[in-house]
Design a protein around this motif. Structure first.
Motif, PDB file in Angstrom:
ATOM      1  N   ALA A   1      37.787  44.352  45.825  1.00 13.18           N
ATOM      2  CA  ALA A   1      36.359  44.598  46.046  1.00 13.18           C
ATOM      3  C   ALA A   1      35.602  44.587  44.723  1.00 13.18           C
ATOM      4  CB  ALA A   1      36.176  45.940  46.753  1.00 13.18           C
ATOM      5  N   ALA A   2      36.163  45.260  43.719  1.00 15.71           N
ATOM      6  CA  ALA A   2      35.473  45.322  42.429  1.00 15.71           C
ATOM      7  C   ALA A   2      35.418  43.940  41.787  1.00 15.71           C
ATOM      8  CB  ALA A   2      36.183  46.311  41.508  1.00 15.71           C
ATOM      9  N   GLY A   3      36.490  43.169  41.990  1.00 13.34           N
ATOM     10  CA  GLY A   3      36.501  41.811  41.457  1.00 13.34           C
ATOM     11  C   GLY A   3      35.398  40.978  42.087  1.00 13.34           C
ATOM     12  N   ALA A   4      35.267  41.116  43.411  1.00 15.83           N
ATOM     13  CA  ALA A   4      34.241  40.351  44.129  1.00 15.83           C
ATOM     14  C   ALA A   4      32.850  40.784  43.691  1.00 15.83           C
ATOM     15  CB  ALA A   4      34.424  40.552  45.634  1.00 15.83           C
ATOM     16  N   ALA A   5      32.714  42.080  43.333  1.00 20.83           N
ATOM     17  CA  ALA A   5      31.405  42.582  42.919  1.00 20.83           C
ATOM     18  C   ALA A   5      31.154  42.333  41.435  1.00 20.83           C
ATOM     19  CB  ALA A   5      31.306  44.081  43.226  1.00 20.83           C
ATOM     20  N   GLY A   6      32.122  41.724  40.753  1.00 24.44           N
ATOM     21  CA  GLY A   6      31.940  41.412  39.336  1.00 24.44           C
ATOM     22  C   GLY A   6      32.053  42.620  38.430  1.00 24.44           C
ATOM     23  N   LEU A   7      32.782  43.652  38.877  1.00 25.25           N
ATOM     24  CA  LEU A   7      32.879  44.872  38.075  1.00 25.25           C
ATOM     25  C   LEU A   7      34.133  44.920  37.219  1.00 25.25           C
ATOM     26  CD1 LEU A   7      31.785  47.453  40.812  1.00 25.25           C
ATOM     27  CD2 LEU A   7      30.444  46.631  38.875  1.00 25.25           C
ATOM     28  N   LEU A   8      34.959  43.876  37.304  1.00 24.09           N
ATOM     29  CA  LEU A   8      36.236  43.931  36.594  1.00 24.09           C
ATOM     30  C   LEU A   8      36.237  43.010  35.383  1.00 24.09           C
ATOM     31  CD1 LEU A   8      39.078  43.988  39.235  1.00 24.09           C
ATOM     32  CD2 LEU A   8      37.923  45.845  38.087  1.00 24.09           C
ATOM     33  N   PRO A   9      37.028  43.354  34.372  1.00 19.48           N
ATOM     34  CA  PRO A   9      37.251  42.390  33.304  1.00 19.48           C
ATOM     35  C   PRO A   9      37.893  41.137  33.906  1.00 19.48           C
ATOM     36  CG  PRO A   9      38.342  44.503  32.824  1.00 19.48           C
ATOM     37  CD  PRO A   9      37.819  44.584  34.211  1.00 19.48           C
ATOM     38  N   ALA A  10      37.637  39.965  33.315  1.00 20.06           N
ATOM     39  CA  ALA A  10      38.153  38.722  33.880  1.00 20.06           C
ATOM     40  C   ALA A  10      39.674  38.731  33.930  1.00 20.06           C
ATOM     41  CB  ALA A  10      37.657  37.534  33.064  1.00 20.06           C
ATOM     42  N   ARG A  11      40.275  39.484  33.025  1.00 24.74           N
ATOM     43  CA  ARG A  11      41.734  39.512  32.982  1.00 24.74           C
ATOM     44  C   ARG A  11      42.181  40.923  32.657  1.00 24.74           C
ATOM     45  NH1 ARG A  11      43.717  35.329  28.816  1.00 24.74           N
ATOM     46  NH2 ARG A  11      43.677  37.131  27.447  1.00 24.74           N
ATOM     47  N   LEU A  12      43.105  41.436  33.426  1.00 26.91           N
ATOM     48  CA  LEU A  12      43.662  42.752  33.134  1.00 26.91           C
ATOM     49  C   LEU A  12      44.966  42.520  32.382  1.00 26.91           C
ATOM     50  CD1 LEU A  12      42.747  44.241  36.572  1.00 26.91           C
ATOM     51  CD2 LEU A  12      41.932  45.122  34.397  1.00 26.91           C
ATOM     52  N   GLU A  13      44.924  42.805  31.077  1.00 28.28           N
ATOM     53  CA  GLU A  13      46.040  42.432  30.206  1.00 28.28           C
ATOM     54  C   GLU A  13      47.337  43.085  30.647  1.00 28.28           C
ATOM     55  OE1 GLU A  13      45.319  40.254  28.146  1.00 28.28           O
ATOM     56  OE2 GLU A  13      43.212  40.488  27.594  1.00 28.28           O
ATOM     57  N   GLY A  14      48.339  42.253  30.847  1.00 29.28           N
ATOM     58  CA  GLY A  14      49.691  42.762  31.059  1.00 29.28           C
ATOM     59  C   GLY A  14      49.910  43.600  32.301  1.00 29.28           C
ATOM     60  N   LEU A  15      48.834  43.896  33.037  1.00 25.69           N
ATOM     61  CA  LEU A  15      48.960  44.878  34.121  1.00 25.69           C
ATOM     62  C   LEU A  15      49.988  44.455  35.165  1.00 25.69           C
ATOM     63  CD1 LEU A  15      48.051  47.451  35.521  1.00 25.69           C
ATOM     64  CD2 LEU A  15      46.200  46.175  36.569  1.00 25.69           C
ATOM     65  N   ASP A  16      49.933  43.188  35.569  1.00 24.01           N
ATOM     66  CA  ASP A  16      50.781  42.769  36.681  1.00 24.01           C
ATOM     67  C   ASP A  16      52.234  42.541  36.271  1.00 24.01           C
ATOM     68  OD1 ASP A  16      48.611  42.987  38.284  1.00 24.01           O
ATOM     69  OD2 ASP A  16      48.011  40.894  38.041  1.00 24.01           O
ATOM     70  N   THR A  17      52.536  42.762  34.989  1.00 22.96           N
ATOM     71  CA  THR A  17      53.928  42.602  34.578  1.00 22.96           C
ATOM     72  C   THR A  17      54.670  43.930  34.635  1.00 22.96           C
ATOM     73  OG1 THR A  17      53.417  43.024  32.267  1.00 22.96           O
ATOM     74  CG2 THR A  17      53.287  40.747  32.996  1.00 22.96           C
ATOM     75  N   PHE A  18      53.928  45.028  34.856  1.00 26.33           N
ATOM     76  CA  PHE A  18      54.595  46.333  34.869  1.00 26.33           C
ATOM     77  C   PHE A  18      55.132  46.664  36.242  1.00 26.33           C
ATOM     78  CE2 PHE A  18      51.995  47.346  31.025  1.00 26.33           C
ATOM     79  CZ  PHE A  18      53.076  47.587  30.193  1.00 26.33           C
ATOM     80  N   ARG A  19      56.193  47.491  36.235  1.00 27.10           N
ATOM     81  CA  ARG A  19      56.694  48.043  37.480  1.00 27.10           C
ATOM     82  C   ARG A  19      55.774  49.171  37.908  1.00 27.10           C
ATOM     83  NH1 ARG A  19      61.871  47.034  38.346  1.00 27.10           N
ATOM     84  NH2 ARG A  19      62.625  45.217  37.249  1.00 27.10           N
ATOM     85  N   GLY A  20      55.837  49.517  39.173  1.00 26.93           N
ATOM     86  CA  GLY A  20      55.023  50.617  39.677  1.00 26.93           C
ATOM     87  C   GLY A  20      54.254  50.151  40.887  1.00 26.93           C
TER      88      GLY A  20
END
Lengths: 417, 324
Positions: free
Chosen positions: A293-312
């Motif tokens: 939702a935040a991405g669609a609303a333009g509220l997010l940084p274009a890239r979230l560094e390294g986030l999707d490489t972490f476990r959790g």
């Protein structure tokens, strides 16, 4: 059903919560347990949903997620498995039983995970981590995340998983807290990149079995849990006289379970869920949807560094309408609703302004902490400690400290009870 | 460009190519492999039925190469061992396949040598299993390596048994030679074809939208190239056209017709290409192992070519920086 329904209806007939069940099942006549029928209908609906999902191509995993979520929600509701309530019981009331239940969950889960992990990765000493176990980076950001999450628990009255099961009980605070959690996640995403570059990227990911072996890690965890339990066991309240033995059905479906029993069940569910679907966690869906939702609303940084490489609790963007974690959370809330209905504990109330405010504010703190901590009291603490992750212990300590500090401050200033 | 020089070049290339790594090329291009035989010993594919019947065979090694983590651990074909494509089969620092030392250690751990039959399978339509077959082939493990037709999905759909226990096999004594260059196309090879300096065919197996330049990467995948479009002279046959709805690979006759329609009939050497070189391994496997055509995989693919400076590109969609 006779032994259950008769006494339940009688016992709870004069209590105010019956207005609630009347809301879902029409006017409640004196002897017809509509509330229980409604609970059965919800349970049957959940079962039918799981059945249907299992028949869809690739739906076996979704059906399992829904079932595990329902089981988890039932156990949480029955045993009041709420990290903050149990912590507060100890700090304010001096009653350690709830916290002992949490320790029981961890002990059972640590042992269960060791059995599974030993089969999956006979040699833990390499560079590899066990598949999708919640083993996160350990550093100052994790401590901050845990402390903020703990503060959110104290302000809103419980952690995210407890808000979810309380949503099923009709809690007036839970909806606000969950909306706040979504907002907190967006705040977390917005602050992620600087935190990642300054600290998280260099924080070590420490998996204890890699350094100690499975046996060493198991012994260490159980020793720590025993050491934590030891002082609590000396503060147990005196038993309040001989209690009548409850009938089994009432003991399961209407009476509160002792927390240790719920804890053992949580440990078992955690292990089985990891074996078949994935580690327990309740924030992947909330975080993922908030990110979408935040991405669609333009509220997010274009890239979230390294986030999707972490476990959790992964919040990677998803296209599917039904995701395993979404179904897990859905099953949790619905099963808790059914359990609360059956037990006469479904008590919706009109939220007060204070509840709404505390829910929202506490929720934002919960969401920020769960985002930057890559999970909450379930995903990072429970599933992390069970898997032998140092991050679980660190998050847990910071969380309990944050909650205690906030509670102390809140009670001194008269803002918290 | 006039046709004559191109033909001449083809002739020269035809003479020169066999000289470079002729030995390693021999198995892939062997005409005997052209007719897919039912006998599992000869065919590069094994059926799920055959595999279930032969699970206990002594010299059989079953290896799963799946993309999604945790899939193997939560239930694999009994006796299968796990290979993690993005750490086991590659060099994790530079962009390359695993070097001989690393590959030797892996093959020994898996109990693989030239006499064992290796059955590879995986999720996602065997993409990474095929990629694994391509890596194994470069180290000389060609004819004894098979793909499970239909992969993990078909095995599961047929409700065949899965196992969660760890398989223990005796380590082999395999020692990897230097990887054969004959199955791998490099940037220079592709550029030579694009500039018509060499008469080979490039088969681009990406989606039509990627091929035309409408998009740089498939939906949900990071755009890792600066330019959109395709390598001049390449033809587009998306990889999925080579499989049936159940994930099994089409019959050799159907495959021949499919590629012939795009002008690929095995008379010229073929280079398969995609985005990062993994889906194209699937088509490489089909062309090289099933049809017996002379094929190389270009693992640099569009993420290398589409980033290179000063190379010719065809962009049919007319996009600029991926937009209009």
């Amino acid at each position: 059903m006779r032994p259950l329904t008769g006494p339940v209806a009688e016992r709870s007939a004069p209590r105010p919560q019956d207005r609630a069940s009347a809301g879902t099942a029409g006017r409640a006549p004196s002897r017809v347990p509509y509330r229980v029928l409604a609970a059965l209908a919800v349970a049957a609906g959940l079962a039918a949903w799981a059945w249907w999902l299992a028949g869809q191509p690739g739906g076996a995993r979704l059906a399992l997620s829904l079932s595990f979520g329902a089981l988890f929600g039932f156990v949480l509701q029955r045993s009041r498995f709420c990290f903050y309530c149990q912590w507060r019981d100890l700090l304010v009331e001096g009653d350690p039983r709830g916290l002992l239940g949490i320790l029981a969950a961890l002990a059972a889960g640590v042992a269960g995970y060791a059995v599974v992990l030993g089969a999956w990765m006979p040699d833990p000493s390499g560079t590899r981590l066990p598949p999708d176990a919640h083993i996160g980076p350990v550093g100052p950001v994790l401590v901050l995340a845990g402390a903020v999450f703990g503060a959110g628990m104290a302000v809103s009255g419980s952690c995210i998983s407890a808000h979810l099961y309380r949503l099923g009980e009709g809690s007036p605070t839970a909806p606000f807290a969950l909306v706040g959690t979504g907002l907190g996640f967006v705040l977390g995403f917005a602050t992620w990149n600087p935190l990642y570059l300054a600290s998280v990227s260099e924080a070590p990911v420490i998996w204890l079995p890699r350094h100690l072996g499975y046996a060493g890690s198991l012994v260490l965890a159980l020793t720590l849990l025993a050491a934590l339990a030891w002082p609590l066991l000396h503060r147990l309240p005196e038993p309040a006289g001989p209690r009548p033995r409850p009938e089994p059905l009432r003991a399961v479906f209407t009476g509160r379970w002792p927390v240790w029993l719920g804890g053992l069940a949580v440990g078992a569910i955690g292990t089985l869920a990891y074996l078949r679907v994935g580690p327990l966690g309740v924030t992947a869906e909330i975080g993922g949807r908030a990110r979408q939702a935040a991405g669609a609303a333009g509220l997010l940084p274009a890239r979230l560094e390294g986030l999707d490489t972490f476990r959790g609790c992964a919040t990677a963007l998803r296209d599917a309408v039904l995701t395993p974690n979404g179904l897990f959370v859905g099953g949790l809330v619905l099963a808790s609703f059914a359990a609360a209905l059956a037990a006469g504990q479904f008590r919706p109330a009109r939220p007060t302004r204070g509840q709404a405010g505390r829910g929202l504010l506490g929720g934002v703190l919960l969401g920020w902490g769960a985002m930057t901590g890559l999970g909450c009291s379930v995903g990072t603490l429970l599933s992390g400690i069970m898997a032998g992750a140092l991050s679980g212990w660190v998050f847990g300590l910071a969380m309990f400290a944050g909650a205690a500090g906030t509670l102390w401050l809140g009670r001194r200033t008269g803002h918290l009870a | 460009m006039p046709r004559l020089p191109a033909r001449l070049l083809a002739l020269v290339a035809g003479i020169l190519l066999p000289l470079t790594g002729a030995a390693a090329q021999e198995p892939a291009a062997r005409p005997g492999a052209a007719a897919a035989k039912d006998d599992a010993k000869e065919s590069p594919l094994v059926s799920t039925e055959w595999l279930e019947k032969n699970l206990d065979a002594k010299s059989l090694r079953i290896v799963e190469v799946s993309v999604e983590p945790g899939v193997f651990e939560r239930g694999h074909i009994p006796g299968a061992q796990n290979v993690v494509w993005h750490t086991d089969l590659v060099d994790t620092v530079s962009r390359d396949i695993a070097g001989p030392d690393k590959f030797t250690a892996l093959a020994r751990r898996l109990g693989i040598d030239r006499t064992t039959t290796v059955v590879l399978y995986g999720d996602n339509n065997n993409w990474f299993a095929a990629w694994g077959a391509w890596v194994l082939a470069q180290y000389g493990l060609v004819d004894n390596v098979k793909l499970l037709d239909g992969g993990r999905r078909k095995w599961e759909a047929e409700k065949r048994p899965l196992d969660t226990r760890t398989t223990e096999v005796a380590a082999s004594t395999f020692t990897a030679p230097a990887p054969s260059p004959a199955l791998r196309a490099r940037f220079g090879d592709v550029l030579a074809v694009a500039r018509k300096e060499r008469d080979e065919q490039i088969l681009d197996i990406r989606s039509p939208d990627e091929f035309s330049g409408k998009v740089i990467a498939p939906p949900g995948v990071q755009e890792l190239a600066i330019r959109a479009g395709h390598i001049p002279g390449s033809v587009n046959v998306p990889w999925a056209k080579a499989v049936n709805p159940d994930g099994t690979i089409k019959s050799p006759a159907e495959l021949k017709a499919l590629y012939a329609a795009a002008g690929i009939d095995g008379t010229k050497p073929i280079i398969t290409s995609c985005r990062i070189g993994e889906r194209s391994s699937h088509s490489w496997f089909v062309l090289s192992r099933i049809l017996g055509y002379q094929a190389r995989n270009y693992d640099g693919s569009w993420t290398e070519y589409g980033n290179a400076v000063g190379v010719p590109v065809v962009n049919l969609a007319g996009t600029v920086w991926g937009g209009k």
